[in-house]
Design a protein around this motif. Structure first.
Motif, PDB file in Angstrom:
ATOM      1  N   GLU A 141      -7.823   7.375  -7.518  1.00 41.16           N
ATOM      2  CA  GLU A 141      -8.598   6.212  -7.099  1.00 41.16           C
ATOM      3  C   GLU A 141      -9.527   5.777  -8.219  1.00 41.16           C
ATOM      4  OE1 GLU A 141     -10.082   3.118  -5.579  1.00 41.16           O
ATOM      5  OE2 GLU A 141      -8.576   4.248  -4.455  1.00 41.16           O
ATOM      6  N   ALA A 195       0.835  -1.207   0.000  1.00 44.31           N
ATOM      7  CA  ALA A 195       0.000   0.000   0.000  1.00 44.31           C
ATOM      8  C   ALA A 195       0.866   1.251   0.000  1.00 44.31           C
ATOM      9  CB  ALA A 195      -0.937  -0.010   1.199  1.00 44.31           C
ATOM     10  N   GLU A 196       1.926   1.261   0.800  1.00 41.88           N
ATOM     11  CA  GLU A 196       2.811   2.420   0.857  1.00 41.88           C
ATOM     12  C   GLU A 196       3.549   2.611  -0.467  1.00 41.88           C
ATOM     13  OE1 GLU A 196       3.973   2.374   5.627  1.00 41.88           O
ATOM     14  OE2 GLU A 196       5.153   1.195   4.175  1.00 41.88           O
ATOM     15  N   CYS A 253       2.511   1.748  -3.474  1.00 41.07           N
ATOM     16  CA  CYS A 253       1.578   2.283  -4.470  1.00 41.07           C
ATOM     17  C   CYS A 253       1.307   3.765  -4.209  1.00 41.07           C
ATOM     18  CB  CYS A 253       0.274   1.490  -4.451  1.00 41.07           C
ATOM     19  SG  CYS A 253       0.436  -0.201  -5.086  1.00 41.07           S
ATOM     20  N   TYR A 254       1.163   4.130  -2.948  1.00 39.96           N
ATOM     21  CA  TYR A 254       0.919   5.532  -2.618  1.00 39.96           C
ATOM     22  C   TYR A 254       2.108   6.396  -3.028  1.00 39.96           C
ATOM     23  CZ  TYR A 254      -0.052   9.725   0.121  1.00 39.96           C
ATOM     24  OH  TYR A 254      -0.257  11.025   0.510  1.00 39.96           O
ATOM     25  N   LYS A 255       3.325   5.918  -2.750  1.00 34.88           N
ATOM     26  CA  LYS A 255       4.527   6.677  -3.082  1.00 34.88           C
ATOM     27  C   LYS A 255       4.637   6.914  -4.578  1.00 34.88           C
ATOM     28  CE  LYS A 255       9.588   6.472  -2.896  1.00 34.88           C
ATOM     29  NZ  LYS A 255      10.765   5.673  -2.461  1.00 34.88           N
ATOM     30  N   HIS A 256       4.239   5.941  -5.386  1.00 37.47           N
ATOM     31  CA  HIS A 256       4.378   6.046  -6.840  1.00 37.47           C
ATOM     32  C   HIS A 256       3.079   6.479  -7.530  1.00 37.47           C
ATOM     33  CE1 HIS A 256       8.455   4.368  -6.962  1.00 37.47           C
ATOM     34  NE2 HIS A 256       8.067   3.539  -6.019  1.00 37.47           N
ATOM     35  N   CYS A 257       2.151   7.034  -6.740  1.00 35.46           N
ATOM     36  CA  CYS A 257       0.889   7.565  -7.283  1.00 35.46           C
ATOM     37  C   CYS A 257       0.111   6.506  -8.071  1.00 35.46           C
ATOM     38  CB  CYS A 257       1.151   8.786  -8.162  1.00 35.46           C
ATOM     39  SG  CYS A 257       1.910  10.154  -7.281  1.00 35.46           S
ATOM     40  N   PRO A 284      -4.270   1.813  -4.935  1.00 34.48           N
ATOM     41  CA  PRO A 284      -3.899   0.805  -3.941  1.00 34.48           C
ATOM     42  C   PRO A 284      -4.076  -0.598  -4.508  1.00 34.48           C
ATOM     43  CG  PRO A 284      -6.005   1.829  -3.400  1.00 34.48           C
ATOM     44  CD  PRO A 284      -5.423   2.628  -4.505  1.00 34.48           C
TER      45      PRO A 284
END
Length: 497
Positions: free
Chosen positions: A465, A422-423, A425-429, A432
């Motif tokens: 999203e 999850a982290e 995916c968040y870091k690389h925009c 999730p």
């Protein structure tokens, strides 16, 4: 007079030239001014002398200006106001520049307009000076510290009255107008090269632009355009291109209003059936200026034409079937094999499975419309491998990527040291990780296929999203036939499993 037998509206501009001014003491302008007032086609008067070269260069300057920036199409000197065609053109330009649709040009909108037309924004003090001039000379030209339509029209009237016709003409020509204040063919119908056997569709730039305009005109923010809002949307067109049959051909809300889904479906249909008309409509909407593109062709893509299919078939990747009992295989094939869509036409995507041992010898080997990374949540080394492939081949590309967490019915193992899925995916925009399991009550969900098809069709949505994936997919499939090439990259088990 030269224009004696010519219609008033199409008269040739005239410059009165008094020569041999070196032989006369003083000026004869007192005699000339009544003549200029009598004939509105007289642009200006110049007294010159070839002997001492007085006003010779000015003579040619005003002659050139009269041709390139004529007053006649813009201004009626007898009525001392803009001509109707000029007012209509400037009103359209104002509506296009009013990007939040509040009938006022804010400082940001004025500077965007100024930069689009003249290359540079106004200095803060110059901007305030402009608004002050409008405020002093009009009753409603400035509201909420912004320029209204009346203020915008007054400002252009002032430019013309003060002999600065070139300012208004620069604005008009930037937005595609010719000397007759009609949009030029070069602006409305830019050359779009379409290879033989190909069809056209809007790309993500086109859909982004149209969605922004939809949101701009959805004043009540109910996710639909009422007849009044739709009429306002088409106010920049010379005529409304969609008739009442629109509400019988695309999806509408429960109240019978045009939804975003139906709106984009209609544009998809227009792009597919009549690319010339689509270019024209995007031109009226100001796509080149508002999107800072050379022309409307940047919003379209040509794709190989495919025949319509009776259903949309998707193969079932082994990565998603692994570990399923034989008696459930047929049920899964039925669940994942056919994905219905809200349309009369369906697509036939192709999904390719790539094993963990595959090596990409050249960049084209990794080329695809969407890359799907499937990892095993119960394997602590599975995700790190997918992450390494992503960084190596896809992180700096424009290819949308989707991570799928498989076997979510099993206990989740701690991944190797580093960011959690999850982290990461968040870091690389990235969206999730999508959770997937073949074991559970009822048939396996087909949502993962919808998500992949959505990401491939609308790559610009990959950084946000994709919860409304099924909605976006129906938009893509609403009224067109196109080809979608999928691509899956997975590693469920390490080599020793």
């Amino acid at each position: 007079m030269v224009n004696g037998g010519v219609e008033k509206g199409s008269r040739i501009p005239i410059i009165l030239v008094g020569n041999k001014s070196d032989l006369q003491v003083g000026s004869s302008m007192d005699v000339i001014l009544p003549i200029m007032n009598q004939f509105s086609e007289i642009e200006t008067c110049v007294e010159c002398s070839a002997k001492n070269l007085k006003n010779i260069s000015e003579l040619f300057y005003y002659a050139q200006k009269a041709v390139l920036h004529p007053t006649a199409p813009l201004y009626d000197p007898e009525e001392k106001q803009l001509k109707p065609a000029c007012a209509r053109a400037l009103t359209r330009i104002f509506n296009l520049s009013d990007q939040d649709n509040n009938q006022i040009l804010s400082d940001d909108e004025l500077n965007y307009f100024q930069k689009s037309c003249f290359g540079n924004p106004l200095a803060p003090q110059a901007l305030e000076d402009v608004k002050m001039v409008v405020w002093k000379n009009t009753t409603d030209g400035v509201q909420d510290n912004g320029l209204t339509l009346n203020g915008f029209l007054f400002l252009n009237t002032l430019f013309i009255q003060r002999g600065r016709h070139e300012t208004t003409w620069t604005i008009l020509r930037r937005f595609g107008y010719d000397d007759e204040l009609e949009l030029t063919d070069d602006y409305l119908y830019p050359q779009f090269r379409l290879p033989p056997g190909c069809s056209t569709e809007l790309n993500h730039l086109g859909y982004q632009f149209l969605q922004r305009l939809f949101e701009k005109h959805d004043k009540d923010q109910d996710g639909a355009l009422s007849p009044t809002e739709l009429q306002n949307f088409f106010s920049v067109f010379p005529r409304v291109p969609w008739g009442p049959e629109l509400y019988h051909t695309v999806c509408t809300t429960d109240k019978g209003l045009l939804s975003l889904h139906g709106f984009l479906c209609q544009w998809t249909l227009v792009a597919y059936l009549d690319v010339r008309h689509c270019l024209e409509c995007l031109g009226y909407l100001g796509y080149p200026i508002l999107s800072e593109q050379d022309s409307q062709t940047q919003a379209l893509t040509g794709l190989p034409r495919q025949e319509p299919r009776g259903e949309w078939l998707l193969p079932s990747p082994a990565a998603l079937r692994q570990g399923i009992p034989a008696e459930q295989e047929a049920e899964l094939a039925d669940a994942l094999g056919t994905v219905p869509c809200h349309a009369s036409f369906r697509l036939l995507p192709q999904l390719y499975e790539v094993s963990a041992d595959t090596r990409f010898a050249k960049p084209s080997d990794a080329a695809c419309d969407v890359a799907c990374f499937i990892y095993d949540v119960s394997d602590p080394r599975s995700f790190s491998y997918c992450a390494s492939i992503y960084k190596q081949h896809y992180m700096d590309s424009q290819i949308p990527c989707v991570f799928v967490a498989s076997k979510t019915d099993l206990p989740e193992a701690s991944q190797q040291p580093g960011l959690s899925p999850a982290e990461f995916c968040y870091k690389h925009c990235l969206p999730p990780p999508f959770l997937f399991s073949c074991h559970g009550q009822g048939p396996p969900s087909t949502a993962v296929y919808t998500k992949l098809a959505t990401a491939a069709t609308f790559p610009h949505l990959n950084a946000v999203e994709l919860g409304a994936a099924s909605f976006w997919l129906r938009v893509a499939l609403g009224a067109t036939v196109t080809a979608l090439v999928g691509f899956t990259l997975y590693r469920v088990l390490t080599k020793n499993k």
